[in-house]
Motif scaffolding. Structure first.
Motif, PDB file in Angstrom:
ATOM      1  N   ARG A  15     -30.596  25.371  70.449  1.00  0.00           N
ATOM      2  CA  ARG A  15     -31.391  26.497  70.927  1.00  0.00           C
ATOM      3  C   ARG A  15     -30.471  27.555  71.513  1.00  0.00           C
ATOM      4  O   ARG A  15     -29.351  27.264  71.955  1.00  0.00           O
ATOM      5  CB  ARG A  15     -32.414  26.054  71.981  1.00  0.00           C
ATOM      6  CG  ARG A  15     -31.815  25.554  73.285  1.00  0.00           C
ATOM      7  CD  ARG A  15     -32.906  25.104  74.238  1.00  0.00           C
ATOM      8  NE  ARG A  15     -32.344  24.554  75.468  1.00  0.00           N
ATOM      9  CZ  ARG A  15     -33.066  23.987  76.445  1.00  0.00           C
ATOM     10  NH1 ARG A  15     -34.389  23.878  76.303  1.00  0.00           N
ATOM     11  NH2 ARG A  15     -32.485  23.530  77.532  1.00  0.00           N
ATOM     12  N   GLN A  16     -30.954  28.765  71.493  1.00  0.00           N
ATOM     13  CA  GLN A  16     -30.242  29.859  72.136  1.00  0.00           C
ATOM     14  C   GLN A  16     -30.300  29.652  73.645  1.00  0.00           C
ATOM     15  O   GLN A  16     -31.349  29.319  74.199  1.00  0.00           O
ATOM     16  CB  GLN A  16     -30.870  31.189  71.737  1.00  0.00           C
ATOM     17  CG  GLN A  16     -30.168  32.415  72.258  1.00  0.00           C
ATOM     18  CD  GLN A  16     -30.825  33.701  71.773  1.00  0.00           C
ATOM     19  OE1 GLN A  16     -31.436  33.720  70.707  1.00  0.00           O
ATOM     20  NE2 GLN A  16     -30.701  34.763  72.554  1.00  0.00           N
ATOM     21  N   VAL A  17     -29.157  29.836  74.302  1.00  0.00           N
ATOM     22  CA  VAL A  17     -29.123  29.671  75.743  1.00  0.00           C
ATOM     23  C   VAL A  17     -30.105  30.635  76.398  1.00  0.00           C
ATOM     24  O   VAL A  17     -30.161  31.822  76.044  1.00  0.00           O
ATOM     25  CB  VAL A  17     -27.686  29.899  76.271  1.00  0.00           C
ATOM     26  CG1 VAL A  17     -27.675  30.018  77.798  1.00  0.00           C
ATOM     27  CG2 VAL A  17     -26.783  28.758  75.835  1.00  0.00           C
ATOM     28  N   GLY A  18     -30.896  30.104  77.305  1.00  0.00           N
ATOM     29  CA  GLY A  18     -31.897  30.920  77.988  1.00  0.00           C
ATOM     30  C   GLY A  18     -33.279  30.827  77.398  1.00  0.00           C
ATOM     31  O   GLY A  18     -34.226  31.396  77.942  1.00  0.00           O
ATOM     32  N   THR A  19     -33.412  30.120  76.255  1.00  0.00           N
ATOM     33  CA  THR A  19     -34.727  29.917  75.650  1.00  0.00           C
ATOM     34  C   THR A  19     -35.155  28.469  75.846  1.00  0.00           C
ATOM     35  O   THR A  19     -34.342  27.597  76.184  1.00  0.00           O
ATOM     36  CB  THR A  19     -34.718  30.263  74.151  1.00  0.00           C
ATOM     37  OG1 THR A  19     -33.801  29.374  73.477  1.00  0.00           O
ATOM     38  CG2 THR A  19     -34.273  31.695  73.923  1.00  0.00           C
ATOM     39  N   GLU A  20     -36.433  28.182  75.627  1.00  0.00           N
ATOM     40  CA  GLU A  20     -36.964  26.855  75.926  1.00  0.00           C
ATOM     41  C   GLU A  20     -37.131  25.980  74.696  1.00  0.00           C
ATOM     42  O   GLU A  20     -37.047  24.760  74.777  1.00  0.00           O
ATOM     43  CB  GLU A  20     -38.312  26.991  76.643  1.00  0.00           C
ATOM     44  CG  GLU A  20     -38.216  27.657  78.019  1.00  0.00           C
ATOM     45  CD  GLU A  20     -39.559  27.696  78.724  1.00  0.00           C
ATOM     46  OE1 GLU A  20     -40.569  27.242  78.113  1.00  0.00           O
ATOM     47  OE2 GLU A  20     -39.615  28.174  79.864  1.00  0.00           O
ATOM     48  N   LYS A  45     -27.983  33.767  65.176  1.00  0.00           N
ATOM     49  CA  LYS A  45     -27.735  35.172  65.466  1.00  0.00           C
ATOM     50  C   LYS A  45     -26.254  35.384  65.762  1.00  0.00           C
ATOM     51  O   LYS A  45     -25.584  34.504  66.310  1.00  0.00           O
ATOM     52  CB  LYS A  45     -28.563  35.618  66.667  1.00  0.00           C
ATOM     53  CG  LYS A  45     -30.063  35.548  66.461  1.00  0.00           C
ATOM     54  CD  LYS A  45     -30.805  35.955  67.735  1.00  0.00           C
ATOM     55  CE  LYS A  45     -32.312  35.852  67.558  1.00  0.00           C
ATOM     56  NZ  LYS A  45     -33.031  36.203  68.816  1.00  0.00           N
ATOM     57  N   ALA A  46     -25.769  36.569  65.422  1.00  0.00           N
ATOM     58  CA  ALA A  46     -24.369  36.901  65.694  1.00  0.00           C
ATOM     59  C   ALA A  46     -24.147  37.107  67.190  1.00  0.00           C
ATOM     60  O   ALA A  46     -25.049  37.530  67.922  1.00  0.00           O
ATOM     61  CB  ALA A  46     -23.965  38.157  64.931  1.00  0.00           C
ATOM     62  N   ASP A  47     -22.917  36.792  67.623  1.00  0.00           N
ATOM     63  CA  ASP A  47     -22.476  37.073  68.991  1.00  0.00           C
ATOM     64  C   ASP A  47     -23.489  36.550  70.018  1.00  0.00           C
ATOM     65  O   ASP A  47     -23.876  37.253  70.954  1.00  0.00           O
ATOM     66  CB  ASP A  47     -22.260  38.580  69.157  1.00  0.00           C
ATOM     67  CG  ASP A  47     -21.356  38.902  70.350  1.00  0.00           C
ATOM     68  OD1 ASP A  47     -20.666  37.989  70.835  1.00  0.00           O
ATOM     69  OD2 ASP A  47     -21.357  40.073  70.782  1.00  0.00           O
ATOM     70  N   THR A  48     -23.900  35.306  69.841  1.00  0.00           N
ATOM     71  CA  THR A  48     -24.946  34.705  70.666  1.00  0.00           C
ATOM     72  C   THR A  48     -24.517  33.299  71.067  1.00  0.00           C
ATOM     73  O   THR A  48     -23.930  32.566  70.270  1.00  0.00           O
ATOM     74  CB  THR A  48     -26.279  34.646  69.890  1.00  0.00           C
ATOM     75  OG1 THR A  48     -26.648  35.975  69.502  1.00  0.00           O
ATOM     76  CG2 THR A  48     -27.389  34.044  70.728  1.00  0.00           C
ATOM     77  N   THR A  49     -24.814  32.915  72.298  1.00  0.00           N
ATOM     78  CA  THR A  49     -24.436  31.599  72.796  1.00  0.00           C
ATOM     79  C   THR A  49     -25.578  30.606  72.586  1.00  0.00           C
ATOM     80  O   THR A  49     -26.745  30.895  72.881  1.00  0.00           O
ATOM     81  CB  THR A  49     -24.066  31.672  74.289  1.00  0.00           C
ATOM     82  OG1 THR A  49     -22.987  32.598  74.457  1.00  0.00           O
ATOM     83  CG2 THR A  49     -23.625  30.311  74.808  1.00  0.00           C
ATOM     84  N   ASN A  72     -19.692  34.207  66.178  1.00  0.00           N
ATOM     85  CA  ASN A  72     -18.847  35.391  66.013  1.00  0.00           C
ATOM     86  C   ASN A  72     -19.687  36.664  65.963  1.00  0.00           C
ATOM     87  O   ASN A  72     -20.840  36.636  65.518  1.00  0.00           O
ATOM     88  CB  ASN A  72     -18.027  35.289  64.729  1.00  0.00           C
ATOM     89  CG  ASN A  72     -16.965  34.212  64.820  1.00  0.00           C
ATOM     90  OD1 ASN A  72     -16.473  33.909  65.900  1.00  0.00           O
ATOM     91  ND2 ASN A  72     -16.626  33.626  63.683  1.00  0.00           N
ATOM     92  N   PRO A  73     -19.117  37.787  66.362  1.00  0.00           N
ATOM     93  CA  PRO A  73     -19.838  39.067  66.234  1.00  0.00           C
ATOM     94  C   PRO A  73     -19.881  39.521  64.782  1.00  0.00           C
ATOM     95  O   PRO A  73     -19.124  39.027  63.935  1.00  0.00           O
ATOM     96  CB  PRO A  73     -19.007  40.030  67.089  1.00  0.00           C
ATOM     97  CG  PRO A  73     -17.629  39.447  67.077  1.00  0.00           C
ATOM     98  CD  PRO A  73     -17.804  37.954  67.019  1.00  0.00           C
ATOM     99  N   ASP A  74     -20.765  40.477  64.488  1.00  0.00           N
ATOM    100  CA  ASP A  74     -20.924  40.999  63.130  1.00  0.00           C
ATOM    101  C   ASP A  74     -19.879  42.051  62.777  1.00  0.00           C
ATOM    102  O   ASP A  74     -19.835  42.525  61.642  1.00  0.00           O
ATOM    103  CB  ASP A  74     -22.318  41.597  62.951  1.00  0.00           C
ATOM    104  CG  ASP A  74     -23.230  40.659  62.173  1.00  0.00           C
ATOM    105  OD1 ASP A  74     -22.708  39.754  61.505  1.00  0.00           O
ATOM    106  OD2 ASP A  74     -24.456  40.830  62.245  1.00  0.00           O
ATOM    107  N   SER A  75     -19.088  42.478  63.732  1.00  0.00           N
ATOM    108  CA  SER A  75     -17.999  43.418  63.470  1.00  0.00           C
ATOM    109  C   SER A  75     -16.884  43.131  64.467  1.00  0.00           C
ATOM    110  O   SER A  75     -17.152  42.627  65.563  1.00  0.00           O
ATOM    111  CB  SER A  75     -18.473  44.871  63.593  1.00  0.00           C
ATOM    112  OG  SER A  75     -19.008  45.108  64.875  1.00  0.00           O
TER     113      SER A  75
END
Length: 429
Positions: A15-20, A45-49, A72-75
């Motif tokens: 899960r994305q950090v901060g979501t349930e 998602k890019a650039d996401t923990t 990784n980021p998208d650019s």
């Protein structure tokens, strides 16, 4: 996850950090080479923990693993003091980044932006653009015509980003033909081969996106004259000398095509096919591309396939679609591809997905998931690797339609060896 045994199974959630809400990932695959469970998580998602939890069910206990990572980021980050417009640094001939001493750093890539000029190398220049061993470099919107062998060439470097470039008219031309194959001179003992729009040799960590690579100077021969030899749109050997920099190649959202009279050998080709350190090596993805006109494979990821992904591509007009023969170190994932209208310049074709070599070049597993194949001959079939046609596949939720039936063709799956660990689940054939 190392120090595992084959009987262990896994359950993956993330899960994305901060979501349930936890999402479910694919179970990990058994890796018999390193005694590990290995796998990929998709559509992040890019650039996401994210955080991930993996439960491993062993014979006598359940063991839990927890990790956190950032995608990784998208650019890439750009060093504003190292942004170069082509018109400011280019006066004709080869664009040589080593001679210009252009390179960046982890904090900021150097960036070269095309602003109208066409890069046209001199007759003897090996490549139109020579990255050489410069690292942390981004090339954007360059128009490239020519290169004795390559449009863009790099050697033993890393962190390269190539975006929105138009590359054509590269590679050698035939001085003469012998047995249907092209040679560059009367003295040459080898036919013309491995010329490429982009070749990153023994390099790692690279992105190629939004490019158009087309119209090589020379078309490859077809199988009637032996194994095809000729140019590629993109050629990769992701075996960087530094183990941390190996693999990690992204090829996305490009248009890569030859023509009916000038076909590529493979459109995307890896070097050292039968080596564990060959091809894309590890942690790489080929997605969102249109790929057409080859006399051999449209995509080749043979060799090291440790978490190598091929998805969301449209492929047509090749002798074979995707080659995974051999998979020397899996798992690899082939999903959501549209493979149709196959055929080399003579109209012959073999299969949409080509596997083989599990026993002679062990021992990776490939997942074939939710692809749509609509073509004349085979859907999945083997290519012998050291005379071995064995493959290890998990094939699920695919639609495979074939139109012609003859000896050994017209089969949705042609599997001579029937390896007992392969599985075929919920496919429409």
């Amino acid at each position: 996850l190392y120090n595992q045994v084959e009987e262990n199974t896994s359950e993956v959630k993330y899960r994305q950090v901060g979501t349930e809400i936890w999402e479910e990932g694919l179970s990990f695959s058994w890796d018999p080479i390193y005694g590990a469970l290995s796998g990929s998580i998709f559509n992040l998602k890019a650039d996401t923990t994210y955080e991930v939890e993996i439960q491993v069910n062993q014979s006598d206990e359940i063991k839990d693993y927890s990790f956190e990572f950032t995608t990784n980021p998208d650019s890439p980050p750009i060093d504003p003091s190292k942004v170069y417009y082509l018109s400011e640094i280019y006066n004709g001939g080869q664009l040589d980044l080593e001679a210009l001493n252009i390179f960046g750093s982890p904090e900021g890539y150097a960036k070269i932006i095309g602003d109208g000029a066409i890069i046209s190398p001199d007759e003897g220049d090996l490549a139109a653009v020579n990255i050489g061993r410069q690292s942390y470099v981004m090339l954007e919107n360059l128009t490239i015509r020519g290169g004795l062998r390559y449009g863009i060439f790099a050697d033993r470097t890393h962190n390269i980003w190539i975006k929105g470039c138009d590359i054509a008219e590269f590679g050698r031309t035939a001085y003469e033909y012998r047995g249907g194959k092209a040679y560059s001179s009367a003295e040459s003992s080898s036919p013309i081969n491995y010329d490429s729009g982009i070749y990153l040799e023994k390099s790692g960590i690279a992105v190629i996106e939004g490019c158009e690579i087309h119209n090589p100077n020379l078309g490859a021969n077809h199988w009637g004259n032996g194994h095809p030899n000729g140019a590629n749109a993109i050629q990769m050997w992701a075996y960087h000398p530094d183990v941390e920099k190996r693999g990690q190649f992204i090829i996305r959202n490009n248009r890569l095509y030859g023509s009916d009279d000038k076909r590529f050998n493979d459109v995307i080709e890896g070097r050292k096919n039968a080596w564990r350190v060959g091809g894309f090596v590890r942690d790489s993805a080929i997605y969102g591309n249109y790929i057409a006109y080859a006399n051999d494979d449209l995509i080749e990821i043979d060799g090291g396939q440790q978490n190598v992904l091929v998805y969301d591509n449209e492929m047509e007009q090749g002798y074979a679609g995707i080659s995974i023969a051999p998979n020397t170190l899996g798992p690899s994932y082939i999903f959501h591809n549209y493979i149709h209208n196959l055929g080399d310049e003579t109209g012959k074709e073999w299969t949409a997905i080509k596997a083989g070599g599990l026993i002679t070049k062990p021992g990776g597993k490939s997942y074939i998931i939710e692809n749509y194949v609509n073509t004349n001959r085979n859907g999945i079939a083997a290519s012998r690797v050291n005379n071995d046609s064995t493959f290890w596949l998990d094939v699920r939720n695919n639609i495979i339609v074939n139109h012609l039936k003859n000896n050994l063709v017209g089969l949705q799956v042609y599997d001579k060896e029937k390896y007992e660990k392969s599985s075929f689940i919920n496919n429409i054939f």
